[in-house]
Design an enzyme around this catalytic site. Structure first.
Site, mmCIF file in Angstrom:
data_model
loop_
_atom_site.group_PDB
_atom_site.id
_atom_site.type_symbol
_atom_site.label_atom_id
_atom_site.label_comp_id
_atom_site.label_asym_id
_atom_site.label_seq_id
_atom_site.Cartn_x
_atom_site.Cartn_y
_atom_site.Cartn_z
ATOM 1 N N LYS A 9 44.676 39.398 43.098
ATOM 2 C CA LYS A 9 44.136 40.750 43.063
ATOM 3 C C LYS A 9 44.611 41.573 44.255
ATOM 4 O O LYS A 9 44.839 42.789 44.136
ATOM 5 C CB LYS A 9 42.611 40.712 42.992
ATOM 6 N N ASN B 90 44.455 45.509 31.757
ATOM 7 C CA ASN B 90 43.170 44.836 31.855
ATOM 8 C C ASN B 90 43.256 43.337 31.578
ATOM 9 O O ASN B 90 42.247 42.647 31.581
ATOM 10 C CB ASN B 90 42.179 45.485 30.877
ATOM 11 N N THR C 48 29.837 40.103 31.490
ATOM 12 C CA THR C 48 30.737 39.751 30.400
ATOM 13 C C THR C 48 30.397 38.332 29.956
ATOM 14 O O THR C 48 29.496 37.692 30.505
ATOM 15 C CB THR C 48 32.205 39.804 30.853
ATOM 16 N N TYR D 238 42.677 33.509 42.833
ATOM 17 C CA TYR D 238 42.217 34.707 42.131
ATOM 18 C C TYR D 238 42.250 35.904 43.074
ATOM 19 O O TYR D 238 42.801 36.957 42.749
ATOM 20 C CB TYR D 238 40.800 34.498 41.597
ATOM 21 N N SER E 278 41.750 45.729 38.945
ATOM 22 C CA SER E 278 41.731 44.757 40.030
ATOM 23 C C SER E 278 40.310 44.219 40.191
ATOM 24 O O SER E 278 39.629 43.939 39.211
ATOM 25 C CB SER E 278 42.247 45.401 41.320
#
Length: 209
Positions: free
Chosen positions: A131, A62, A162, A127, A113
């Site tokens: 992934k 993670n 988050t 980014y 992912s």
């Protein structure tokens, strides 16, 4: 903000979370130690530390970071940073943990992912590239581990609420809850030995942001 200060704040948050979990679940053993998994040697050391604590049945990769920019205008070094954090961390840690799972001929690896690894989008840049690479790692690893009864699941969440989204001003109800993702991972880990959830794709109910 210096990287040293960032790390110190991250460590404080790690230990705070550990204390909260121990308070909420006193019957459960919770251990924590800070490592920078973007660094190859630290990722390997973390794996060795984990093996000293237990014989892992489940590994959730993670560790990750996000940089929102396009390939043509992102900062120099963005690709290296994204690959090191989002791909190499999982690669090096998994390689340390796998021999114990292979010895037992059981285990489950979850690679965190993103939907950014399924479909390109403007501003995805390095980014998204990292992934897509992580998804490839999962697919290859899954084939390699089938003879050892080790499952590999790729988790591709959409926008989850988050700290990185907290200042966006977007209504929290527009996001996936982090708990939603945890519940899906737990559910996938509880299936019979002969069943493997290869991919989990979870998006906000109203669609991507």
């Amino acid at each position: 903000m210096s990287s040293s200060r960032v790390h110190q704040e991250g460590w404080a948050e790690l230990y705070k979370t550990t204390e909260e979990l121990l308070t909420k679940f006193p019957a459960v053993t919770v251990k924590a130690k800070p490592f920078d998994l973007a660094k190859k040697e630290q990722a390997k050391e973390f794996g060795k530390w984990c093996l000293q604590q237990c014989s892992p049945d489940i590994l959730v990769n993670n560790a990750g970071s996000f940089a929102g920019a396009s390939v043509h205008n992102e900062e120099d070094g963005a690709l290296e940073e994204m690959i090191e954090t989002n791909l190499y961390s999982a690669y090096h840690l998994t390689r340390v943990i796998l021999p114990e799972m292979m010895r037992k001929k059981s285990g489950h690896v979850f690679n965190m992912s993103s939907i950014a690894g399924l479909k390109a989008y403007p501003g995805g840049g390095s980014y998204s590239i990292s992934k897509f690479a992580l998804n490839g790692f999962s697919i290859n690893l899954r084939e390699e581990m089938k003879p050892y009864n080790i499952k590999v699941t790729t988790v591709c969440p959409g926008a989850a609420y988050t700290d990185s989204w907290a200042a966006s001003g977007i209504d929290r109800k527009r996001f996936i809850e982090a708990d939603d993702i945890a519940k899906m991972i737990y559910a996938a880990s509880q299936l019979s030995q002969q069943a493997c959830v290869e991919d989990i794709v979870i998006r906000p109910q109203l669609g991507d942001l």
